[in-house]
Motif scaffolding. Structure first.
Motif, short mmCIF file in Angstrom:
data_model
loop_
_atom_site.label_atom_id
_atom_site.label_comp_id
_atom_site.label_asym_id
_atom_site.label_seq_id
_atom_site.Cartn_x
_atom_site.Cartn_y
_atom_site.Cartn_z
N GLU A 1 0.23 -13.57 -10.38
CA GLU A 1 0.31 -14.08 -9.01
C GLU A 1 -0.94 -13.73 -8.21
O GLU A 1 -1.52 -14.57 -7.51
N HIS A 2 -1.37 -12.46 -8.30
CA HIS A 2 -2.50 -12.01 -7.49
C HIS A 2 -3.82 -12.57 -7.99
O HIS A 2 -4.71 -12.90 -7.18
N LEU B 1 -5.26 -6.44 -2.82
CA LEU B 1 -4.21 -5.55 -3.30
C LEU B 1 -3.97 -4.39 -2.35
O LEU B 1 -2.85 -3.89 -2.24
N LEU B 2 -5.02 -3.93 -1.67
CA LEU B 2 -4.89 -2.80 -0.76
C LEU B 2 -4.67 -3.24 0.68
O LEU B 2 -4.97 -2.51 1.61
N ASN B 3 -4.11 -4.41 0.85
CA ASN B 3 -3.73 -4.87 2.18
C ASN B 3 -2.52 -4.05 2.64
O ASN B 3 -1.47 -4.06 1.98
N PRO B 4 -2.63 -3.32 3.75
CA PRO B 4 -1.50 -2.50 4.21
C PRO B 4 -0.20 -3.27 4.38
O PRO B 4 0.89 -2.70 4.27
N LYS B 5 -0.27 -4.59 4.60
CA LYS B 5 0.93 -5.40 4.77
C LYS B 5 1.78 -5.44 3.50
O LYS B 5 2.98 -5.74 3.57
N ARG B 6 1.17 -5.16 2.36
CA ARG B 6 1.91 -5.19 1.10
C ARG B 6 2.81 -3.96 0.93
O ARG B 6 3.67 -3.94 0.05
N TYR B 7 2.60 -2.96 1.75
CA TYR B 7 3.27 -1.67 1.52
C TYR B 7 4.36 -1.42 2.56
O TYR B 7 4.21 -1.73 3.74
N ASN B 8 5.44 -0.82 2.08
CA ASN B 8 6.52 -0.40 2.97
C ASN B 8 6.37 1.05 3.42
O ASN B 8 6.90 1.44 4.45
#
Length: 266
Positions: free
Chosen positions: A28-29, A72-79
């Motif tokens: 996907e990425h 991949l290191l986009n803060p939006k991807r992380y909870n």
């Protein structure tokens, strides 16, 4: 333009990323980044490595490789912040050899290249781990990060105090310093019309709070900046715990200054 990464860096990055993503997420990425998978590679690390290597050879630069890492290191991807920081630290340990570092917002910045393993590890340590999870105000870190990562706590403390002084100058447009700057900004005077305020100053309680904060700022400069400015480093054993204390106090002040406004009286 980002110069091409060598195979060692590509392999290291691929290995780290393989622990971040499933096989499905890798597909996907890569697809969303416009990177076509190569025919080689069955395990996750090889799939990423050969895809990035092929794209880099086509581009003749590392732009799209770095863009893939940034995605991949986009803060939006992380909870959770801890997960983001763990991944950011691992990536930075490898990118730092290339003179690149991903900051807290997930964006790259140019830095001095690391030359040794110990240097790379120490410079990529998570700052918040060093202060036991304290939420340091965002306006403090740019002033002290370089000294902090070198464990030069003596000068880091001095730089932290500068962050507060500069914030006061920015808010007030005054060019003074230290306690004089605090008086310029928060001094009530006979007419009780200060340059800066964070409440309406309509009650004795609000006036008392205003004066108290001004004295708090003066105490901050007197306790932490002046001794550091006048005492030789060799005569003082400045430890991480002392710097942590300064960070806590500076963060309290910075948070209050975020809600401070110009009154229009001066």
């Amino acid at each position: 333009m980002t110069k091409s990464f060598d195979d060692i860096t590509l392999r290291n990055l691929s290995d780290i990323i393989s622990n971040m993503l499933t096989h499905t997420k890798i597909s996907e990425h890569l697809s969303s980044a416009g990177i076509i998978e190569a025919e080689q590679g069955a395990n996750k690390t090889d799939r990423i490595f050969y895809a990035l290597k092929k794209r880099q050879e086509q581009d003749r630069c590392g732009n799209n490789v770095l863009s893939f890492v940034i995605r991949l290191l986009n803060p939006k991807r992380y909870n959770e912040e801890s997960s983001f920081e763990n991944d950011r630290t691992a990536i930075n340990e490898k990118l730092i050899y290339e003179g690149i570092e991903i900051d807290e917002s997930g964006q790259p910045r140019q830095i001095v290249k690391a030359k040794t393993i110990s240097e790379a590890k120490s410079r990529s340590l998570k700052i918040k781990e060093k202060v036991h999870g304290i939420g340091v105000h965002r306006d403090i870190l740019p002033y002290c990060e370089a000294e902090w990562l070198k464990e030069n706590y003596f000068h880091a403390i001095l730089e932290i105090t500068k962050s507060v002084a500069e914030k006061l100058r920015h808010l007030s447009s005054y060019n003074s310093d230290g306690c004089e700057l605090v008086d310029d900004c928060f001094g009530l005077g006979k007419d009780k019309k200060p340059m800066l305020a964070f409440n309406t100053l309509q009650t004795l309680s609000e006036e008392s709070e205003h004066k108290g904060f001004g004295n708090f700022c003066k105490g901050f400069f007197s306790m932490y900046r002046n001794p550091k400015a006048h005492s030789p480093k060799i005569f003082e054993d400045t430890q991480l715990t002392q710097m942590t204390e300064v960070l806590v106090v500076a963060t309290i002040i910075q948070n209050k200054l975020d809600n401070t406004f110009r009154t229009g009286y001066k």
